[in-house]
Design an enzyme around this catalytic site. Structure first.
Site, short mmCIF file in Angstrom:
data_model
loop_
_atom_site.label_atom_id
_atom_site.label_comp_id
_atom_site.label_asym_id
_atom_site.label_seq_id
_atom_site.Cartn_x
_atom_site.Cartn_y
_atom_site.Cartn_z
N ARG A 49 3.43 3.06 -6.83
CA ARG A 49 2.26 2.96 -5.95
C ARG A 49 2.22 4.14 -4.97
NH1 ARG A 49 2.94 -2.87 -3.55
NH2 ARG A 49 0.95 -2.52 -2.51
N LYS A 58 -1.29 -1.71 7.38
CA LYS A 58 -2.75 -1.78 7.46
C LYS A 58 -3.22 -3.24 7.62
CE LYS A 58 -3.70 0.24 3.47
NZ LYS A 58 -2.33 0.46 2.91
N ARG A 103 10.08 -7.44 1.08
CA ARG A 103 9.06 -8.43 1.42
C ARG A 103 9.14 -9.65 0.49
NH1 ARG A 103 3.46 -5.63 2.69
NH2 ARG A 103 3.13 -5.53 0.46
N ARG A 121 -9.90 4.22 -1.86
CA ARG A 121 -8.59 4.72 -2.25
C ARG A 121 -8.71 5.97 -3.10
NH1 ARG A 121 -5.55 -0.43 -1.78
NH2 ARG A 121 -3.38 -0.18 -2.36
N ARG A 124 6.43 -10.44 -4.83
CA ARG A 124 5.26 -10.11 -5.64
C ARG A 124 5.65 -9.06 -6.67
NH1 ARG A 124 0.87 -8.39 -1.31
NH2 ARG A 124 0.79 -6.63 -2.73
P1 AMP Z 1 -2.92 -3.59 -1.86
O1 AMP Z 1 -2.52 -4.98 -1.53
O2 AMP Z 1 -4.04 -3.07 -0.99
O3 AMP Z 1 -1.76 -2.62 -1.88
O4 AMP Z 1 -3.52 -3.62 -3.35
C1 AMP Z 1 -2.77 -4.09 -4.42
C2 AMP Z 1 -3.25 -3.47 -5.73
O5 AMP Z 1 -4.65 -3.75 -5.92
C3 AMP Z 1 -3.16 -1.95 -5.79
O6 AMP Z 1 -1.87 -1.51 -6.18
C4 AMP Z 1 -4.23 -1.64 -6.84
O7 AMP Z 1 -3.78 -1.93 -8.15
C5 AMP Z 1 -5.32 -2.64 -6.52
N1 AMP Z 1 -6.30 -2.09 -5.55
C6 AMP Z 1 -6.48 -2.47 -4.25
N2 AMP Z 1 -7.46 -1.77 -3.67
C7 AMP Z 1 -7.92 -0.91 -4.61
C8 AMP Z 1 -8.93 0.11 -4.63
N3 AMP Z 1 -9.67 0.39 -3.55
N4 AMP Z 1 -9.11 0.79 -5.79
C9 AMP Z 1 -8.39 0.54 -6.88
N5 AMP Z 1 -7.42 -0.39 -6.93
C10 AMP Z 1 -7.18 -1.12 -5.81
#
Ligand code: AMP
Length: 224
Positions: free
Chosen positions: A174, A16, A130, A91, A163
């Site tokens: 996740r 994405k 990664r 989400r 990370r």
């Molecule tokens: P990402 O880099 O988009 O995978 O986001 C990393 C982490 O941020 C996720 O595993 C969640 O803990 C948190 N996060 C990101 N976007 C959201 C969202 N829209 N709602 C809730 N938690 C989020």
């Protein structure tokens, strides 16, 4: 020209972020990545960051009430007037409802929801390999895009790290969270006639080409 209001949907590791960066270059739209916003808040030790950190480290979603307001405000900013690319939001169905209401109140609507379909095994291989330089932000992959010198950034030789939320057990968590809480959005946006599907196992440039073609069609439909 009509607004181009896009959502990128798909599991973590579907690409994405890569496609959002492409769309930003193609159309000059702001890339609104919730994960990046939250990580910056954690690094800056803001109130948002302090609230979000423990959920993120555990691979859980940050509660809707913590994140939704931040994103809705961001979408209302000036640079998103002609459109936006949302990456990582919504989400949950609740977040999608809040976004829908906010857009409607401003007489705006979504142009399309782009689902990058990617199976779990592909995601796990991609994310757990990664590595990132905390200093330069450059991202590598131990198999698919390794640095010249193992563990060191090509840009400045800084250390590459994994990370916390990219560790395999966290990635699996996740994915469970994605299937349970985010996947219902596929049917949600399908019902609204907004969903478009892309094959996330293809190369980033192929996915990009397909997305561009789809957006051209969406724009034509918009003008009719
Ligand atoms: P990402 O880099 O988009 O995978 O986001 C990393 C982490 O941020 C996720 O595993 C969640 O803990 C948190 N996060 C990101 N976007 C959201 C969202 N829209 N709602 C809730 N938690 C989020």
């Amino acid at each position: 020209m009509a607004e181009l209001n896009l959502i990128l949907l798909g599991p973590p590791g579907a690409g994405k972020g890569t496609q959002a960066t492409n769309l930003t270059a193609d159309f000059g739209l702001p890339h609104i990545a919730t994960g990046d916003i939250l990580r910056a808040a954690v690094a800056g030790e803001t109130e948002l960051g302090r609230e979000a950190k423990r959920y993120m480290d555990a691979g859980d979603l940050v509660p809707d009430k913590v994140i939704t307001g931040v994103i809705l405000e961001r979408v209302a900013e000036d640079d998103a007037r002609d459109g936006f690319v949302l990456d990582g939001f919504p989400r949950t169905v609740d977040q999608a409802d809040s976004l829908g209401k906010e857009l409607e109140a401003r007489e705006r609507r979504l142009t399309g929801v782009l689902l990058i379909d990617t199976p779990d095994d592909v995601v796990i291989k991609r994310i757990s390999g990664r590595r990132v330089s905390r200093k330069t932000g450059r991202i590598y992959h131990v198999d698919f895009d390794p640095p010249t010198h193992e563990g060191r950034c090509d840009v400045d030789g800084s250390e590459l790290i994994q990370r916390d939320d990219d560790r395999e057990e966290t990635v699996r968590k996740r994915l469970v969270v994605y299937h349970e809480q985010t996947e219902p959005l596929i049917a949600y946006y399908e019902d609204l006639g907004l969903l478009r599907r892309f094959d996330g196992t293809r190369s980033p440039s192929e996915v990009h080409a397909h997305i561009r073609a789809t957006i051209a069609t969406l724009r034509l439909e918009d003008e009719l």
